[in-house]
Design an enzyme around this catalytic site. Structure first.
Site, PDB file in Angstrom:
ATOM      1  N   LYS A   1       0.840  -1.205   0.000  1.00  0.00           N
ATOM      2  CA  LYS A   1       0.000   0.000   0.000  1.00  0.00           C
ATOM      3  C   LYS A   1       0.876   1.257   0.000  1.00  0.00           C
ATOM      4  O   LYS A   1       2.077   1.178   0.290  1.00  0.00           O
ATOM      5  CB  LYS A   1      -0.924  -0.036   1.219  1.00  0.00           C
TER       6      LYS A   1
ATOM      7  N   ARG B   1     -10.196  -0.461  14.612  1.00  0.00           N
ATOM      8  CA  ARG B   1      -9.998   0.282  13.374  1.00  0.00           C
ATOM      9  C   ARG B   1     -10.976  -0.369  12.412  1.00  0.00           C
ATOM     10  O   ARG B   1     -12.162  -0.458  12.729  1.00  0.00           O
ATOM     11  CB  ARG B   1      -8.518   0.167  12.957  1.00  0.00           C
TER      12      ARG B   1
ATOM     13  N   TYR C   1      15.349  30.235   6.718  1.00  0.00           N
ATOM     14  CA  TYR C   1      14.120  30.943   7.097  1.00  0.00           C
ATOM     15  C   TYR C   1      14.067  31.224   8.588  1.00  0.00           C
ATOM     16  O   TYR C   1      14.489  30.394   9.398  1.00  0.00           O
ATOM     17  CB  TYR C   1      12.890  30.087   6.753  1.00  0.00           C
TER      18      TYR C   1
ATOM     19  N   MET D   1      11.420  23.854   1.580  1.00  0.00           N
ATOM     20  CA  MET D   1      10.667  22.939   0.719  1.00  0.00           C
ATOM     21  C   MET D   1      11.584  22.107  -0.172  1.00  0.00           C
ATOM     22  O   MET D   1      11.395  20.903  -0.328  1.00  0.00           O
ATOM     23  CB  MET D   1       9.696  23.750  -0.149  1.00  0.00           C
TER      24      MET D   1
HETATM   25  C1  LIG Z   1      -0.233  -2.029   6.682  1.00  0.00           C
HETATM   26  C2  LIG Z   1      -0.814  -3.340   7.065  1.00  0.00           C
HETATM   27  C3  LIG Z   1       0.004  -4.482   7.132  1.00  0.00           C
HETATM   28  C4  LIG Z   1       1.515  -4.411   7.046  1.00  0.00           C
HETATM   29  O1  LIG Z   1       2.038  -3.923   8.263  1.00  0.00           O
HETATM   30  P1  LIG Z   1       3.613  -3.768   8.553  1.00  0.00           P
HETATM   31  O2  LIG Z   1       3.660  -3.308   9.954  1.00  0.00           O
HETATM   32  O3  LIG Z   1       4.130  -2.761   7.590  1.00  0.00           O
HETATM   33  O4  LIG Z   1       4.235  -5.101   8.360  1.00  0.00           O
HETATM   34  C5  LIG Z   1      -0.635  -5.700   7.347  1.00  0.00           C
HETATM   35  N1  LIG Z   1      -1.975  -5.770   7.510  1.00  0.00           N
HETATM   36  C6  LIG Z   1      -2.776  -4.695   7.484  1.00  0.00           C
HETATM   37  C7  LIG Z   1      -4.243  -4.841   7.681  1.00  0.00           C
HETATM   38  C8  LIG Z   1      -2.219  -3.435   7.279  1.00  0.00           C
HETATM   39  O5  LIG Z   1      -3.020  -2.351   7.279  1.00  0.00           O
END
Ligand SMILES: *Cc1c(COP(=O)(O)O)cnc(C)c1O
Length: 383
Positions: free
Chosen positions: A44, A143, A266, A314
């Site tokens: 992701k 979550r 800055y 930046m």
């Molecule tokens: C991001 C995520 C992972 C991977 O987690 P890491 O800590 O990067 O290994 C696995 N499962 C879910 C549901 C996630 O959101």
């Protein structure tokens, strides 16, 4: 006059160097820890900022056939990289606006709630070859995911279950980085209990940190992300089997002497305590150097730690090169990420995950390729 400025390789843009063979080696090292369990790679957020297509291809070449992304758009991009034979799960689940992309790219939504379950079941009933899904149970993180009561309801609804066609049941650990945290065992027990309410399905619980909690947490698939990219996932980095893969290399654009009492950057937040040699470096917060490393962070010049002076801007960061032993000249290279990712995260009061995902939008990407990247002839099997 610097000799480096005339080199054809000199550019004012930073470079994000990604060591693809090391990503492959990390994949294999994690695989070595989980025995028969499969690896579903978390790619992701553009593979944590490193480039989902390049990373996906590398992992596919190493034998990985299961991938997790957050959104349908990420899934579609990854599909172009890994071809038709990889299973791509979309963690954030299905939504009407993404329906076309999910179906078109043969993505598999992760079902996180009864609302998502009912929505996707309706979609799936209307098509010939509905894609498989994964069912995500919440076991205490609060979550995404179905509550225990939702799971019971789903388990009783045979028609809903078969329309969703789940091939995995999963949950996610909140505190896996700390093996002493009692939450791990609580979640493990809740996961087992909830999964028992559903038809027998392969299970997945562990992220990278969960892998290090040991065999009871591995089930049939683990879902590492950060470990593949060489970030530490646990409070005991000594036990971890993976190595860093990303380096941010930034060019020195100018070198100047600043007199004692003059300010730098800055807000004039830094006043030179002595005459100083300062290198102006072509990477700033837009490239992932956090502003809160202003006057506190460090970078690497010729294998030596150098201090960031003044506010990170930046596109530029200034470093104190007064005491650098080797030459400091335009076209030289300063390293902002690399073997010291965790130290940098601490310095900037954030976590290694955030530092990685912030990198790269503007950087030139330099991929170190494995000698042979396997490619499969397209087949019509999207499982
Ligand atoms: C991001 C995520 C992972 C991977 O987690 P890491 O800590 O990067 O290994 C696995 N499962 C879910 C549901 C996630 O959101």
């Amino acid at each position: 006059m610097s000799k480096l400025i005339n080199q054809p390789s000199y550019s004012t843009r930073p470079t994000l160097r990604v060591d693809l063979p090391q990503i492959r080696a990390n994949y294999e090292a994690l695989k070595g820890k989980v025995g028969a369990a499969k690896i579903g790679a978390s790619v992701k957020a553009d593979a944590y900022g490193l480039g989902a297509v390049a990373v996906g291809k590398t992992l596919y070449g190493a034998g990985c056939r299961i991938f997790f992304v957050a959104t349908a758009g990420e899934g579609k991009m990854l599909r172009d990289g890994v071809g038709p034979n990889a299973a791509i799960y979309v963690l954030n689940g299905p939504a009407p606006r993404d329906k076309g992309v999910l179906l078109g790219a043969k993505l598999k939504p992760v079902i996180n709630s009864l609302e998502q379950a009912r929505y996707w079941a309706d979609v799936a009933r209307g098509i010939n070859e509905p894609p498989y899904t994964a069912i995500h149970i919440d076991t205490g993180m609060n979550r995404l995911g179905l509550s225990f009561d939702d799971v019971v309801e789903l388990g009783r609804d045979k028609s809903l279950w078969s329309a969703l066609n789940p091939e995995w049941v999963m949950s996610h650990l909140a505190c896996a980085s700390d093996d002493k945290n009692p939450m791990n065992k609580t979640q493990l027990a809740r996961f087992r209990k909830a999964a028992a309410q559903l038809p027998l399905t392969p299970l997945s619980l562990a992220n990278t940190a969960g892998i290090y909690l040991g065999k009871p947490y591995h089930f049939q698939m683990v879902r590492p992300g950060i470990g593949l990219y060489g970030g530490n996932a646990t409070t005991k980095p000594g036990q971890e089997v993976t190595k860093p893969v990303a380096t941010l290399l930034a060019p020195i654009l100018q070198v100047r002497w600043v007199k004692a009492g003059e300010s730098i950057g800055y807000n004039a937040s830094f006043i030179a305590p002595r005459d100083m040699r300062v290198a102006i470096v072509g990477a700033g917060y837009a490239d992932g150097v956090p502003v809160n490393q202003s006057n506190t962070g460090t970078a690497i010049l010729h294998d030596e730690e150098v201090k960031i002076v003044g506010r990170v801007s930046m596109d530029l960061t200034m470093i104190d090169a007064t005491d650098a032993n080797l030459s400091v000249e335009v076209g030289g290279v300063v390293i902002f990420r690399g073997k010291h990712l965790e130290a940098e995260a601490k310095q900037s009061d954030t976590i290694n995950y955030e530092l990685l995902t912030r990198l790269g939008q503007r950087c030139r990407r330099d991929y170190w390729k494995p000698k042979k990247v396997e490619t499969d002839a397209p087949k019509r099997d999207f499982r």
